[in-house]
Design an enzyme around this catalytic site. Structure first.
Site, mmCIF file in Angstrom:
data_model
loop_
_atom_site.group_PDB
_atom_site.id
_atom_site.type_symbol
_atom_site.label_atom_id
_atom_site.label_comp_id
_atom_site.label_asym_id
_atom_site.label_seq_id
_atom_site.Cartn_x
_atom_site.Cartn_y
_atom_site.Cartn_z
ATOM 1 N N GLY A 12 10.058 -7.866 -3.375
ATOM 2 C CA GLY A 12 10.536 -7.758 -1.996
ATOM 3 C C GLY A 12 11.211 -6.452 -1.639
ATOM 4 O O GLY A 12 12.020 -6.411 -0.708
ATOM 5 N N ASN A 14 9.850 -3.870 -0.210
ATOM 6 C CA ASN A 14 9.427 -3.463 1.141
ATOM 7 C C ASN A 14 10.172 -4.265 2.213
ATOM 8 O O ASN A 14 10.547 -3.726 3.256
ATOM 9 C CB ASN A 14 7.914 -3.619 1.303
ATOM 10 C CG ASN A 14 7.160 -2.392 0.820
ATOM 11 O OD1 ASN A 14 7.268 -1.321 1.407
ATOM 12 N ND2 ASN A 14 6.438 -2.532 -0.278
ATOM 13 N N ARG A 61 -7.286 -23.267 -0.362
ATOM 14 C CA ARG A 61 -6.715 -22.190 0.456
ATOM 15 C C ARG A 61 -6.480 -22.642 1.887
ATOM 16 O O ARG A 61 -5.500 -22.256 2.516
ATOM 17 C CB ARG A 61 -7.631 -20.959 0.433
ATOM 18 C CG ARG A 61 -7.610 -20.235 -0.903
ATOM 19 C CD ARG A 61 -8.382 -18.911 -0.844
ATOM 20 N NE ARG A 61 -8.604 -18.402 -2.189
ATOM 21 C CZ ARG A 61 -7.783 -17.552 -2.820
ATOM 22 N NH1 ARG A 61 -6.702 -17.084 -2.216
ATOM 23 N NH2 ARG A 61 -8.046 -17.150 -4.039
ATOM 24 N N ASN A 103 -0.248 -5.458 7.060
ATOM 25 C CA ASN A 103 -0.081 -5.464 5.599
ATOM 26 C C ASN A 103 0.170 -4.040 5.132
ATOM 27 O O ASN A 103 -0.306 -3.092 5.742
ATOM 28 C CB ASN A 103 -1.371 -5.985 4.946
ATOM 29 C CG ASN A 103 -1.326 -5.923 3.424
ATOM 30 O OD1 ASN A 103 -0.332 -6.328 2.818
ATOM 31 N ND2 ASN A 103 -2.370 -5.418 2.798
ATOM 32 N N HIS A 105 -0.688 -1.756 1.882
ATOM 33 C CA HIS A 105 -1.547 -1.764 0.691
ATOM 34 C C HIS A 105 -1.306 -0.476 -0.098
ATOM 35 O O HIS A 105 -1.292 0.603 0.484
ATOM 36 C CB HIS A 105 -3.010 -1.882 1.112
ATOM 37 C CG HIS A 105 -3.934 -1.916 -0.055
ATOM 38 N ND1 HIS A 105 -4.073 -3.029 -0.850
ATOM 39 C CD2 HIS A 105 -4.727 -0.966 -0.603
ATOM 40 C CE1 HIS A 105 -4.928 -2.758 -1.824
ATOM 41 N NE2 HIS A 105 -5.333 -1.505 -1.692
ATOM 42 N N ASP A 141 -8.259 -6.052 2.978
ATOM 43 C CA ASP A 141 -7.811 -4.649 2.991
ATOM 44 C C ASP A 141 -8.743 -3.739 3.774
ATOM 45 O O ASP A 141 -8.884 -2.564 3.445
ATOM 46 C CB ASP A 141 -7.642 -4.121 1.550
ATOM 47 C CG ASP A 141 -6.565 -4.869 0.783
ATOM 48 O OD1 ASP A 141 -5.582 -5.296 1.407
ATOM 49 O OD2 ASP A 141 -6.722 -5.041 -0.433
HETATM 50 N N1 NHR Z 1 -6.113 -11.683 3.673
HETATM 51 C C1 NHR Z 1 -7.056 -11.212 4.484
HETATM 52 N N2 NHR Z 1 -7.876 -12.114 5.030
HETATM 53 N N3 NHR Z 1 -7.216 -9.906 4.765
HETATM 54 C C2 NHR Z 1 -6.412 -8.992 4.194
HETATM 55 O O1 NHR Z 1 -6.586 -7.714 4.499
HETATM 56 C C3 NHR Z 1 -5.386 -9.413 3.295
HETATM 57 C C4 NHR Z 1 -5.264 -10.786 3.058
HETATM 58 C C5 NHR Z 1 -4.295 -11.263 2.175
HETATM 59 C C6 NHR Z 1 -3.469 -10.387 1.509
HETATM 60 C C7 NHR Z 1 -2.794 -8.088 0.874
HETATM 61 C C8 NHR Z 1 -3.722 -7.473 -0.197
HETATM 62 C C9 NHR Z 1 -3.207 -6.132 -0.722
HETATM 63 O O2 NHR Z 1 -2.525 -5.383 -0.019
HETATM 64 C C10 NHR Z 1 -3.608 -9.013 1.711
HETATM 65 C C11 NHR Z 1 -4.556 -8.522 2.622
HETATM 66 C C12 NHR Z 1 -3.962 -10.313 -2.677
HETATM 67 C C13 NHR Z 1 -5.219 -10.122 -3.224
HETATM 68 C C14 NHR Z 1 -5.764 -11.081 -4.251
HETATM 69 O O3 NHR Z 1 -6.852 -10.866 -4.792
HETATM 70 C C15 NHR Z 1 -5.960 -9.034 -2.786
HETATM 71 C C16 NHR Z 1 -5.453 -8.199 -1.807
HETATM 72 C C17 NHR Z 1 -4.201 -8.409 -1.257
HETATM 73 C C18 NHR Z 1 -3.445 -9.472 -1.724
HETATM 74 N N4 NHR Z 1 -5.067 -12.204 -4.541
HETATM 75 C C19 NHR Z 1 -5.451 -13.226 -5.510
HETATM 76 C C20 NHR Z 1 -5.935 -14.505 -4.793
HETATM 77 O O4 NHR Z 1 -6.663 -15.265 -5.457
HETATM 78 C C21 NHR Z 1 -4.286 -13.621 -6.363
HETATM 79 C C22 NHR Z 1 -3.786 -12.473 -7.158
HETATM 80 C C23 NHR Z 1 -2.409 -12.699 -7.814
HETATM 81 O O5 NHR Z 1 -1.762 -13.727 -7.556
HETATM 82 O O6 NHR Z 1 -1.981 -11.783 -8.558
HETATM 83 O O7 NHR Z 1 -5.560 -14.762 -3.637
HETATM 84 O O8 NHR Z 1 -3.593 -5.747 -1.862
HETATM 85 C C1 GAR Z 2 3.966 -2.970 -3.163
HETATM 86 O O1 GAR Z 2 3.577 -1.798 -3.841
HETATM 87 C C2 GAR Z 2 2.879 -3.408 -2.214
HETATM 88 O O2 GAR Z 2 2.216 -2.344 -1.599
HETATM 89 C C3 GAR Z 2 1.947 -4.099 -3.168
HETATM 90 O O3 GAR Z 2 2.772 -4.779 -4.084
HETATM 91 C C4 GAR Z 2 4.049 -4.153 -4.130
HETATM 92 C C5 GAR Z 2 5.078 -5.156 -3.687
HETATM 93 O O4 GAR Z 2 6.361 -4.649 -3.896
HETATM 94 N N1 GAR Z 2 1.120 -5.039 -2.481
HETATM 95 C C6 GAR Z 2 0.041 -5.539 -3.032
HETATM 96 O O5 GAR Z 2 -0.402 -5.160 -4.096
HETATM 97 C C7 GAR Z 2 -0.613 -6.634 -2.231
HETATM 98 N N2 GAR Z 2 -1.698 -7.163 -2.968
HETATM 99 P P1 GAR Z 2 7.614 -5.306 -3.176
HETATM 100 O O6 GAR Z 2 7.525 -6.788 -3.404
HETATM 101 O O7 GAR Z 2 8.773 -4.698 -3.891
HETATM 102 O O8 GAR Z 2 7.557 -4.947 -1.713
#
Ligand code: NHR
Ligand code: GAR
Length: 216
Positions: A12, A14, A61, A103, A105, A141
């Site tokens: 957390g 951010n 989901r 978001n 990224h 993303d």
């Molecule tokens: N959902 C949508 N529909 N579109 C986006 O652009 C999203 C989203 C949900 C989250 C954040 C994203 C990132 O910044 C985000 C963008 C999780 C995963 C993932 O694969 C990928 C991208 C992002 C967040 N999650 C796995 C899952 O099964 C679990 C991975 C874990 O728990 O470590 O959901 O990167």
């Molecule tokens: C941050 O670097 C964020 O960009 C990234 O995880 C970290 C969270 O840090 N997000 C992702 O990878 C989403 N899939 P924080 O919890 O300290 O903000």
């Protein structure tokens, strides 16, 4: 004042940067899918309402997203801020908040969507890496970009060193993007365009490796 809800899964930092930026916004709640997220403790210490919607307790989901939406909607936010939120969101959930959910990224999108971005940037040998704030759309993303920050990749970088360099920039650009949103200075256009209204700007450039000071 605009109301925001912040979604987290972990540390957390951010979210904390958002709180410490003293934006003219009402942070209605911080919601985590992970009961053990460190960011929940930070938020509570700062007097922010918190909630947990534990994804493992739901059959799929769709069921999780419905519970998450119900919790979000209790707070009637104008904007939903994903800050290290780790669950992929379903199309229906995204549609409900389209143009109101962003978001951050940890890569210069469209490079390295998905997970393990810093490792993949090192493997690819890029010399410039960074972070991106974008509107959330169904495609992971791949939503319209609001702001990006670039950092150099340095010769002896590790995943952790690079992640820390990027994170410092995340903490600068994310509060900026949310400020623009709340001031209605950035909007998601019909064709996925993003326009930002700004009074003035300085133009900078990052060249990496930095060029020699003198060219012989
Ligand atoms: N959902 C949508 N529909 N579109 C986006 O652009 C999203 C989203 C949900 C989250 C954040 C994203 C990132 O910044 C985000 C963008 C999780 C995963 C993932 O694969 C990928 C991208 C992002 C967040 N999650 C796995 C899952 O099964 C679990 C991975 C874990 O728990 O470590 O959901 O990167
Ligand atoms: C941050 O670097 C964020 O960009 C990234 O995880 C970290 C969270 O840090 N997000 C992702 O990878 C989403 N899939 P924080 O919890 O300290 O903000």
């Amino acid at each position: 004042m605009k109301r925001i809800v912040v979604l987290i899964s972990g540390r957390g930092s951010n979210m904390e940067a958002m709180l410490k930026a003293r934006l003219p916004v009402d942070i209605a709640a911080v919601i985590s899918n992970e009961p053990a997220a460190g960011g929940l403790v930070t938020a509570q210490a700062l007097g922010i309402a918190t909630a947990v919607v534990p994804h493992r307790a739901f059959a799929d989901r769709t069921a999780f997203d419905e519970a998450l939406a119900a919790e979000i909607d209790r707070h009637q936010p104008d904007f939903i801020i994903l800050a290290g939120f780790m669950r992929v969101l379903t199309e229906n959930f995204v549609a409900r908040y389209l143009g109101r959910m962003v978001n951050i990224h940890p890569s210069l999108l469209p490079s390295f969507p998905g997970l393990h971005t810093h490792r993949r940037a090192l493997e690819a040998g890029v010399r410039i890496h960074g972070c991106t704030v974008h509107f959330v759309t169904p495609g992971l993303d791949s939503g319209p970009i609001i702001i990006q920050a670039a950092v150099p990749v340095l010769p002896n970088d590790t995943e952790d060193l690079l992640a820390a360099r990027v994170l410092e920039q995340e903490h600068r650009i994310y509060p900026q993007a949310v400020r623009w949103l709340c001031e209605a200075r950035v909007q998601l256009g019909a064709a996925g365009s993003v326009s930002i209204i700004r009074a003035s700007a300085t133009i900078g450039a990052l060249v990496s490796p930095s060029p020699d000071d003198r060219i012989f």
